[in-house]
Design an enzyme around this catalytic site. Sequence first.
Site, PDB file in Angstrom:
ATOM      1  N   CYS B  52       0.840  -1.206   0.000  1.00 49.29           N
ATOM      2  CA  CYS B  52       0.000   0.000   0.000  1.00 49.29           C
ATOM      3  C   CYS B  52       0.872   1.251   0.000  1.00 49.29           C
ATOM      4  O   CYS B  52       1.703   1.436   0.883  1.00 49.29           O
ATOM      5  CB  CYS B  52      -0.911  -0.004   1.228  1.00 49.29           C
ATOM      6  SG  CYS B  52      -1.705   1.592   1.510  1.00 49.29           S
ATOM      7  N   CYS B  55       0.541   3.355   3.402  1.00 48.11           N
ATOM      8  CA  CYS B  55       0.978   2.862   4.710  1.00 48.11           C
ATOM      9  C   CYS B  55       2.316   3.502   5.104  1.00 48.11           C
ATOM     10  O   CYS B  55       3.126   3.856   4.241  1.00 48.11           O
ATOM     11  CB  CYS B  55       1.122   1.332   4.675  1.00 48.11           C
ATOM     12  SG  CYS B  55      -0.434   0.445   4.976  1.00 48.11           S
ATOM     13  N   ALA B  61       4.488   6.469  -5.754  1.00 45.88           N
ATOM     14  CA  ALA B  61       4.760   6.533  -7.197  1.00 45.88           C
ATOM     15  C   ALA B  61       5.899   7.505  -7.508  1.00 45.88           C
ATOM     16  O   ALA B  61       6.696   7.288  -8.419  1.00 45.88           O
ATOM     17  CB  ALA B  61       3.493   6.956  -7.944  1.00 45.88           C
ATOM     18  N   HIS B 115      -3.970   0.420   8.120  1.00 43.32           N
ATOM     19  CA  HIS B 115      -4.523   0.095   6.803  1.00 43.32           C
ATOM     20  C   HIS B 115      -5.930  -0.500   6.898  1.00 43.32           C
ATOM     21  O   HIS B 115      -6.724  -0.407   5.951  1.00 43.32           O
ATOM     22  CB  HIS B 115      -3.583  -0.898   6.104  1.00 43.32           C
ATOM     23  CG  HIS B 115      -3.943  -1.193   4.684  1.00 43.32           C
ATOM     24  ND1 HIS B 115      -3.705  -0.301   3.651  1.00 43.32           N
ATOM     25  CD2 HIS B 115      -4.518  -2.285   4.102  1.00 43.32           C
ATOM     26  CE1 HIS B 115      -4.120  -0.835   2.509  1.00 43.32           C
ATOM     27  NE2 HIS B 115      -4.618  -2.031   2.750  1.00 43.32           N
ATOM     28  N   ASN B 155     -13.408  10.063  -0.981  1.00 38.91           N
ATOM     29  CA  ASN B 155     -14.104   9.033  -1.749  1.00 38.91           C
ATOM     30  C   ASN B 155     -13.887   7.727  -1.020  1.00 38.91           C
ATOM     31  O   ASN B 155     -12.756   7.280  -0.892  1.00 38.91           O
ATOM     32  CB  ASN B 155     -13.523   8.898  -3.166  1.00 38.91           C
ATOM     33  CG  ASN B 155     -13.818  10.109  -4.029  1.00 38.91           C
ATOM     34  OD1 ASN B 155     -14.861  10.730  -3.895  1.00 38.91           O
ATOM     35  ND2 ASN B 155     -12.895  10.454  -4.913  1.00 38.91           N
ATOM     36  N   SER B 163      -9.490   3.926  -5.144  1.00 38.53           N
ATOM     37  CA  SER B 163      -8.660   2.823  -5.616  1.00 38.53           C
ATOM     38  C   SER B 163      -7.751   2.263  -4.526  1.00 38.53           C
ATOM     39  O   SER B 163      -6.977   1.365  -4.763  1.00 38.53           O
ATOM     40  CB  SER B 163      -7.835   3.266  -6.825  1.00 38.53           C
ATOM     41  OG  SER B 163      -7.089   4.410  -6.527  1.00 38.53           O
ATOM     42  N   HIS B 166      -6.972   2.085   2.134  1.00 36.55           N
ATOM     43  CA  HIS B 166      -6.349   2.746   3.279  1.00 36.55           C
ATOM     44  C   HIS B 166      -7.119   4.037   3.574  1.00 36.55           C
ATOM     45  O   HIS B 166      -7.368   4.828   2.662  1.00 36.55           O
ATOM     46  CB  HIS B 166      -4.874   3.050   2.961  1.00 36.55           C
ATOM     47  CG  HIS B 166      -4.096   3.466   4.160  1.00 36.55           C
ATOM     48  ND1 HIS B 166      -3.109   2.682   4.729  1.00 36.55           N
ATOM     49  CD2 HIS B 166      -4.184   4.563   4.956  1.00 36.55           C
ATOM     50  CE1 HIS B 166      -2.616   3.287   5.795  1.00 36.55           C
ATOM     51  NE2 HIS B 166      -3.255   4.432   5.949  1.00 36.55           N
ATOM     52  N   HIS B 168      -8.240   7.452   3.777  1.00 37.54           N
ATOM     53  CA  HIS B 168      -7.644   8.720   3.332  1.00 37.54           C
ATOM     54  C   HIS B 168      -8.667   9.573   2.617  1.00 37.54           C
ATOM     55  O   HIS B 168      -9.713   9.093   2.171  1.00 37.54           O
ATOM     56  CB  HIS B 168      -6.464   8.454   2.397  1.00 37.54           C
ATOM     57  CG  HIS B 168      -6.876   7.991   1.016  1.00 37.54           C
ATOM     58  ND1 HIS B 168      -7.368   6.730   0.754  1.00 37.54           N
ATOM     59  CD2 HIS B 168      -6.894   8.640  -0.177  1.00 37.54           C
ATOM     60  CE1 HIS B 168      -7.654   6.604  -0.534  1.00 37.54           C
ATOM     61  NE2 HIS B 168      -7.383   7.755  -1.125  1.00 37.54           N
ATOM     62  N   GLN B 170      -8.850  13.643   0.303  1.00 31.76           N
ATOM     63  CA  GLN B 170      -8.050  14.517  -0.537  1.00 31.76           C
ATOM     64  C   GLN B 170      -8.405  15.972  -0.260  1.00 31.76           C
ATOM     65  O   GLN B 170      -9.387  16.284   0.416  1.00 31.76           O
ATOM     66  CB  GLN B 170      -8.302  14.207  -2.015  1.00 31.76           C
ATOM     67  CG  GLN B 170      -7.947  12.789  -2.416  1.00 31.76           C
ATOM     68  CD  GLN B 170      -7.939  12.607  -3.936  1.00 31.76           C
ATOM     69  OE1 GLN B 170      -7.369  13.406  -4.665  1.00 31.76           O
ATOM     70  NE2 GLN B 170      -8.588  11.554  -4.403  1.00 31.76           N
ATOM     71  N   VAL B 318     -28.533   8.035 -13.586  1.00 31.68           N
ATOM     72  CA  VAL B 318     -28.219   7.944 -15.018  1.00 31.68           C
ATOM     73  C   VAL B 318     -29.466   8.316 -15.805  1.00 31.68           C
ATOM     74  O   VAL B 318     -30.502   8.594 -15.226  1.00 31.68           O
ATOM     75  CB  VAL B 318     -27.806   6.494 -15.382  1.00 31.68           C
ATOM     76  CG1 VAL B 318     -26.491   6.114 -14.727  1.00 31.68           C
ATOM     77  CG2 VAL B 318     -28.907   5.494 -14.954  1.00 31.68           C
ATOM     78  N   GLU B 321     -31.936  10.994 -14.769  1.00 34.14           N
ATOM     79  CA  GLU B 321     -31.224  11.836 -13.809  1.00 34.14           C
ATOM     80  C   GLU B 321     -30.208  12.751 -14.496  1.00 34.14           C
ATOM     81  O   GLU B 321     -30.043  13.907 -14.126  1.00 34.14           O
ATOM     82  CB  GLU B 321     -30.513  10.966 -12.769  1.00 34.14           C
ATOM     83  CG  GLU B 321     -31.457  10.321 -11.763  1.00 34.14           C
ATOM     84  CD  GLU B 321     -32.171   9.078 -12.273  1.00 34.14           C
ATOM     85  OE1 GLU B 321     -32.092   8.779 -13.480  1.00 34.14           O
ATOM     86  OE2 GLU B 321     -32.818   8.403 -11.455  1.00 34.14           O
TER      87      GLU B 321
HETATM   88  O1  G1P Z   1      -7.695  10.796  -7.173  1.00 36.44           O
HETATM   89  P1  G1P Z   1      -8.209   9.395  -7.193  1.00 36.44           P
HETATM   90  O2  G1P Z   1      -8.674   8.913  -5.844  1.00 36.44           O
HETATM   91  O3  G1P Z   1      -7.242   8.426  -7.841  1.00 36.44           O
HETATM   92  O4  G1P Z   1      -9.475   9.429  -8.159  1.00 36.44           O
HETATM   93  C1  G1P Z   1     -10.803   9.500  -7.749  1.00 36.44           C
HETATM   94  O5  G1P Z   1     -11.129  10.781  -7.230  1.00 36.44           O
HETATM   95  C2  G1P Z   1     -11.049  11.878  -8.140  1.00 36.44           C
HETATM   96  C3  G1P Z   1     -11.535  13.115  -7.419  1.00 36.44           C
HETATM   97  O6  G1P Z   1     -12.838  12.953  -6.921  1.00 36.44           O
HETATM   98  C4  G1P Z   1     -11.850  11.615  -9.415  1.00 36.44           C
HETATM   99  O7  G1P Z   1     -11.570  12.636 -10.355  1.00 36.44           O
HETATM  100  C5  G1P Z   1     -11.499  10.272 -10.029  1.00 36.44           C
HETATM  101  O8  G1P Z   1     -12.339  10.005 -11.132  1.00 36.44           O
HETATM  102  C6  G1P Z   1     -11.667   9.183  -8.960  1.00 36.44           C
HETATM  103  O9  G1P Z   1     -11.336   7.922  -9.491  1.00 36.44           O
HETATM  104  O1  G1P Z   2     -35.978   2.269 -15.148  1.00 32.32           O
HETATM  105  P1  G1P Z   2     -34.804   1.354 -15.019  1.00 32.32           P
HETATM  106  O2  G1P Z   2     -34.112   1.084 -16.330  1.00 32.32           O
HETATM  107  O3  G1P Z   2     -35.125   0.079 -14.268  1.00 32.32           O
HETATM  108  O4  G1P Z   2     -33.781   2.127 -14.083  1.00 32.32           O
HETATM  109  C1  G1P Z   2     -32.683   2.878 -14.521  1.00 32.32           C
HETATM  110  O5  G1P Z   2     -33.072   4.096 -15.155  1.00 32.32           O
HETATM  111  C2  G1P Z   2     -33.755   5.049 -14.334  1.00 32.32           C
HETATM  112  C3  G1P Z   2     -33.978   6.289 -15.159  1.00 32.32           C
HETATM  113  O6  G1P Z   2     -32.782   6.807 -15.684  1.00 32.32           O
HETATM  114  C4  G1P Z   2     -32.974   5.364 -13.061  1.00 32.32           C
HETATM  115  O7  G1P Z   2     -33.784   6.144 -12.213  1.00 32.32           O
HETATM  116  C5  G1P Z   2     -32.568   4.083 -12.335  1.00 32.32           C
HETATM  117  O8  G1P Z   2     -31.745   4.400 -11.231  1.00 32.32           O
HETATM  118  C6  G1P Z   2     -31.819   3.171 -13.299  1.00 32.32           C
HETATM  119  O9  G1P Z   2     -31.442   1.979 -12.668  1.00 32.32           O
END
Ligand code: G1P
Ligand code: G1P
Lengths: 352, 352
Positions: B52, B55, B61, B115, B155, B163, B166, B168, B170, B318, B321
Site C-alpha cells: 500500500c 501505509c 509513485a 490500513h 471518496n 482505488s 487505506h 484517506h 483529498q 443515469v 437523472e
Molecule cells: O484521485 P483518485 O482517488 O485516484 O481518483 C478518484 O477521485 C477523483 C476526485 O474525486 C476523481 O476525479 C477520479 O475520477 C476518482 O477515481
Molecule cells: O428504469 P430502469 O431502467 O429500471 O432504471 C434505470 O433508469 C432510471 C432512469 O434513468 C434510473 O432512475 C434508475 O436508477 C436506473 O437503474
Amino acid sequence: MSNFDFNNNSHRRYNPLTKSWVLCSPHRTQRPWQGQQEGPDMEQRPQYDPKCYLCPGNQRASGESNPNYHDTFRFPNDFAAVKADQPELEANDDDLIKVEGVRGECHVICFSPRHDLTLAEMPVQDIRKVVDIWTDSYLEMKKKDFINHVQIFENKGAAMGCSNPHPHGQMWCTERIPEEPSKELLSLQDYKKKHNGKCLLCDYAQRELADPERKRTVFENDTFLVIVPFWATWPFEVMVLPKTHIGSLPDMDDKQKTDLADAVRRVTCRYDNLFKTSFPYSMGIHQKPLNGEYDFAHLHLHYYPPLLRSATVRKFLVGFEMLGEPQRDLTPEQAAARLRELSEVHYKSQQA
Amino acid sequence: MSNFDFNNNSHRRYNPLTKSWVLCSPHRTQRPWQGQQEGPDMEQRPQYDPKCYLCPGNQRASGESNPNYHDTFRFPNDFAAVKADQPELEANDDDLIKVEGVRGECHVICFSPRHDLTLAEMPVQDIRKVVDIWTDSYLEMKKKDFINHVQIFENKGAAMGCSNPHPHGQMWCTERIPEEPSKELLSLQDYKKKHNGKCLLCDYAQRELADPERKRTVFENDTFLVIVPFWATWPFEVMVLPKTHIGSLPDMDDKQKTDLADAVRRVTCRYDNLFKTSFPYSMGIHQKPLNGEYDFAHLHLHYYPPLLRSATVRKFLVGFEMLGEPQRDLTPEQAAARLRELSEVHYKSQQA
Ligand SMILES: O=P(O)(O)O[C@H]1O[C@H](CO)[C@@H](O)[C@H](O)[C@H]1O
Ligand SMILES: O=P(O)(O)O[C@H]1O[C@H](CO)[C@@H](O)[C@H](O)[C@H]1O
C-alpha cells in the site's frame, strides 16, 4: 496569446447550455488505475430469450404479454416514476421547504424484437423506425393536457444502471419541465435576447463548422453535426446537433429523420469500436416542450458514456466532481480525434 | 391541504442551496432489481500492507517514502489535477467558447496509519486529529496567494472510484471557486439579501429543530445537527450542519472541533451498520473561500452515498437523472427514520 498549453495545463471550460464550468486536467491521463473494473461485455446473447420481459410474446411484471412485434414496441413502464392519476398539490411559497406535485407517464420503447442487437448493430432503416416511434410518441403526449415535457432517453449497459440488455429506451413524460432541459431552455432564451434573435446552438454549430481543423467534429451528414462539445464532461461525450434550427422531432422531414437514424448508428458503432466492447452510455433527446412559446428550443441529443481508457476502466464523477466541479482528463479535442479515426463498420461484423 | 400523500405520490423538492429540483417517486421502492450488483466488502485487511502506497514507511509513485507517521499524514498528490506552476491564460470574452486557466495544489490526507480502519471504526480522539489536519491545511493554503478555495473530500469504497482502501481523503485547492460551492455561496448571499441579513443554513437548521416530529433528523450533538435534507438526492444522503453560524473549520473552538469528530464518527458508523458493510460514499466539506468577503458562508459537510437497498444494490443516477433531473425513490423522511434507529456501535465490534 500566452504560452499556455491546452494539452498540458489545467483549465476550466464553460458550458453555455447549463451555465456551469468543467475542470480539464489533460496531463492526468497518465495516472495508473488500481480501482474498480467494469465487467467487459463478453456475453453472446440469443436472438430470443424466453426469460426476457422485453422479447416478443413474453409476459411482463404486470401480467400482460408483449405482442409478437416486428419492429419497435412501446408500453407503459410497470414501475413508473410518475403517474397520471394522483391528487393535486397546491403550490407552496416557502424559501426553505419548497415542493411541487408531478403528474406524468413513463413508457418503455423496445428498439427491436431481436434480443441480441443494439442500435450500434442495427441498419439505418431499422433505426429510422425508432426515430419514428419517438416522433409519434412525442405527438401523442402533446394531446394530453397534463403533460408538458417528454424526456426520451436510453441507458445502455450495466455500468449505466441498465438491468436488461434487450435494446430499449424510455420516455418519462411530466407535468413540469425537468431541471436540465429547463436550464438549457433558459440559456437559449437568454442568448437569443442578448444576440438579437440568434440561436446559441445554431451559432455553436456554425463555429464548429468554421473551424479549419474541425478539431471537435467526429463526423457529419447533411442534417447533423456530431461533435465532442468544447465543454464535454464525460470522456467521450458527444452531441448530435442539427446544423439548422430544428425545434423538435416532428419538425424534421423524411430525409432529416433518416439522417438522424444515420447519425445514431454511426455514433454508437464508433463507440463500440473504440474499446471493442458494447459501449455503455446514457443518451437523451432535448427538444421543445409540448406547450408554450419555445421557438428558441433547438433539438439535440447528448451521449454521456462513462468509459475512459478501456472496456473495463471508467471515469468516476465522484468526490471533487460531486462536491466541487466536474473534472475530465483527456481534452475534448483528443477525444474527438480518437472517435474520428474509428471505422463505421461494427467490429463484430468485421470479425465475421 | 389536499389529500396528497407524500409517501405515495410523485413530487419534486427544491434544493435552495443549488437552486435546483429533485424528483421524488416514493412508490417506486417496490421495483425489483436485476441489474449490476456491487461487490460486497468481505475483505479482511491487515493493519499494515507492504504494497500500500499510503501505509507508513512505504514508497509512493514519486519514489519518495512515507514517514513512519502515527496519526495523520499529508502529502502532495502524485497525479494532481491542478498544479501551482503553469503559464497564465488571459481571460477570453466569448459566449460560446469560454475558458479560464486553473492553478492550484492537490494533496492526499491519510486519516490513520492503520490500513485496516475507516473513520467509522476510529475513536473520536483520532478523528479529532483528522479535523485538526483539515483545519491546519486550510490555514496553510490561505497563505498562498494563488489559491482561493480548498475542497476537502473523501471518496470511500470502490463504488465511489476509490482505488485504495487505506483510510484517506483529498484536498484540491484551486485558484477558482468550483461550481458547486460557488452556486451555494450565491444562494446564501441571495437569501441574506432577501431576508434582511439572515442565513439560509441557520434558518434551515432552526426549521429542522423546530419540527415536533424531527422527521429528518438523524441525531445531533451540542454543535451539529445531522439531517437528511428535505431536498436530498442520494438515497441516504446526509448533511452535517452547525446549528449556529460557523464559516469555516478554523472558526470552531476546541469543543466544536471535537463535536465535529463526534458527528463524523456517528454518521459513518450508522452508515456501516445500515447494510452491515463498509458503506461507500463521497463526503465533502463546504466552507468559506480563502479570500474575499464571505461572511454569509456557513460550514457544512455533505455525504453522498450510492447504496439503496443492500450492500450490493445501488442507486444509479443515469438516464433521466443526467438528462432530466435527479430522481429518488424512498423519501428523505423514510431514509432519516432508517438511519435514526441504527446503533452507534460498529457492527464489527458488536460481533467481536
Ligand atoms: O484521485 P483518485 O482517488 O485516484 O481518483 C478518484 O477521485 C477523483 C476526485 O474525486 C476523481 O476525479 C477520479 O475520477 C476518482 O477515481
Ligand atoms: O428504469 P430502469 O431502467 O429500471 O432504471 C434505470 O433508469 C432510471 C432512469 O434513468 C434510473 O432512475 C434508475 O436508477 C436506473 O437503474
